[in-house]
Design an enzyme around this catalytic site. Sequence first.
Site, PDB file in Angstrom:
ATOM      1  N   MET B  92      62.537 -21.816  -1.409  1.00 49.29           N
ATOM      2  CA  MET B  92      62.644 -23.065  -0.640  1.00 49.29           C
ATOM      3  C   MET B  92      63.684 -22.884   0.471  1.00 49.29           C
ATOM      4  O   MET B  92      64.841 -23.255   0.302  1.00 49.29           O
ATOM      5  CB  MET B  92      63.069 -24.211  -1.566  1.00 49.29           C
ATOM      6  CG  MET B  92      62.170 -24.344  -2.797  1.00 49.29           C
ATOM      7  SD  MET B  92      62.633 -25.710  -3.892  1.00 49.29           S
ATOM      8  CE  MET B  92      64.187 -25.135  -4.546  1.00 49.29           C
ATOM      9  N   ASP B  93      63.258 -22.336   1.562  1.00 46.40           N
ATOM     10  CA  ASP B  93      64.188 -21.947   2.628  1.00 46.40           C
ATOM     11  C   ASP B  93      64.077 -22.884   3.828  1.00 46.40           C
ATOM     12  O   ASP B  93      62.990 -23.312   4.190  1.00 46.40           O
ATOM     13  CB  ASP B  93      63.861 -20.492   3.054  1.00 46.40           C
ATOM     14  CG  ASP B  93      64.965 -19.872   3.856  1.00 46.40           C
ATOM     15  OD1 ASP B  93      64.723 -18.826   4.494  1.00 46.40           O
ATOM     16  OD2 ASP B  93      66.096 -20.407   3.853  1.00 46.40           O
ATOM     17  N   GLY B  94      65.234 -23.171   4.442  1.00 38.99           N
ATOM     18  CA  GLY B  94      65.199 -23.911   5.701  1.00 38.99           C
ATOM     19  C   GLY B  94      65.864 -25.275   5.704  1.00 38.99           C
ATOM     20  O   GLY B  94      65.806 -25.976   6.716  1.00 38.99           O
TER      21      GLY B  94
END
Lengths: 233, 316
Positions: B92-94
């Site tokens: 879960m990046d960003g």
Amino acid sequence: MDFRDGAHNLYHIIVAIGYLGLQLLWYFMQIIVSVWYHISIVGKLRYLAVVIESEEAHQTSKVIKLLQWLDSVGVKNVCLYDMNGVLKKSKDTIFQIMKNAKSIEEVNEDVTHHAPDHMTLEFVSYVDGKEAVAKAANLIFVENFKRHDIGGELDHQILLESHLNQALQIVGCKGPEPDLLLVYGPVRSHLGFPPWRIRYTEIVHMGSLNFMRYGSLIKAIYNFTKVRHNYGT
Amino acid sequence: MFSLRLPIPLEKTLITSLPKTSTTYSAYSGMTRFQVCHRYLSNSITKRGTSVVAFQDEADGEIFVDEDFLEVDPLPVELQPELMPKHVAVIMDGNGRWAKMKGLPTSAGHVAGTQSFKWIVKLCYSWGIKVLTVFAFSMDNWIRPKVETEFLLNLFERSILSQVEECKRKGIQISVIGDTSKLPKSLKSMIANAEETTKENPKFQLILAVSYSGKYDVVQACKSVAKKVQDGLLHLEEINENIIEKELETNCTEFPYPDLLIRTSGELRVSNFLLWQLAYTEFFFNKKLWPDFGKDEFVEALSSFQNRQRRYGGRH
């Protein structure tokens, strides 16, 4: 008539000079772009891995062409992987044609710091991944138990990441973590590439080796040079 | 007889007296409020006609939908149930970049990210995926500023605490993998409680990777093997990759190897996540930042997975 002939000749001379000038400009731009690519790549792309699906890995001529492209753009350190070891069997053929390439076993210094006058090739398969980690762990256990047998401490908690790194070197897994991994094949998966070596590796799926394109290769490498790694921050 | 197939605007549903509710956002002082719930409103009514209760926050007029009252989301027609992956893993990046783009503090990005997380849990549960593993907090993230790590772990603790009973009711088993030795005591205790409470009769397993790294997982597996050798349960000659695999922390599930890995924000790497387990996993890298990753993007990932040819190199 003389005037007309003179004008005609002058026109041809101007066209020829113009054409020559354009060609020189074109070659000059190519040199600038190549130098710029080399500068961009050499600093950032120290080690490249190429994963090829085993059925496609039988196409040795295509693999050699790929290596020649990589050599031409300044990528000198390449790890070739396929799950079943097909590329390992083609090693001799590849070295016969890639005369400026050496095997990683022949390179004594840090492979990412050698002089760029030759390519370094590493050939890897599934046995160099999880099986190698099991062998490395076994090596540490054996050493630990030997030490215990002669009166030393038996401490199974002594196993750390750094110990596994060292043990992997001893069992023959010399290659560093690749900066970039290109996958050639139908599946967007690294097909068992040594798991210990892909923590922060950029992974790009290139499609089938049958349809490999020089432009796609350059684009993948160029895009990599623009990436900024956070490493968790 | 009117059909409830089409979504019905909320203003036309029977909503009587709405109990006031404090939102999860209000627990964090100094945070700017923002609107994130528009997608819940557009999917408000299911085929079975279950109505959605909307809670209107009187302070600033924003509408928040409590997804605890949402029923199972129907499978989109473009997906085939027999080709669904059994195990999906997500990086879960960003969150930070999302907040920066909106001119919000980083904490707001993480809060927005929890909504995407809850959404994807719901979709996986609804669509027959057996296991979802999410990379909630990496071992590498400990180098972030203390304020941020404390906020993240606090957010994680509150999110799980608020969902434990709901998970138990729905048959969602919560498991946590990672090096918990560095976590605050309250969080460790909460994790133990959540795992114990939800372990019976699971229909779906949610694995949260907290303070986790792929290399740590392999090292701890090797330590477990060494302990077994020391205790006489194993001989040195028996040690191979299968023995090590059995000691990995993902052995808490029947399906330890992800079929599909999704990473958002456009990054193309696994960042020390499930290194051993990803040998045959299909990768799907999406450019959307995690708070913007919703149902459409998840359907795209699953659709891409189902369409690809999957081969195992003759090893299976």
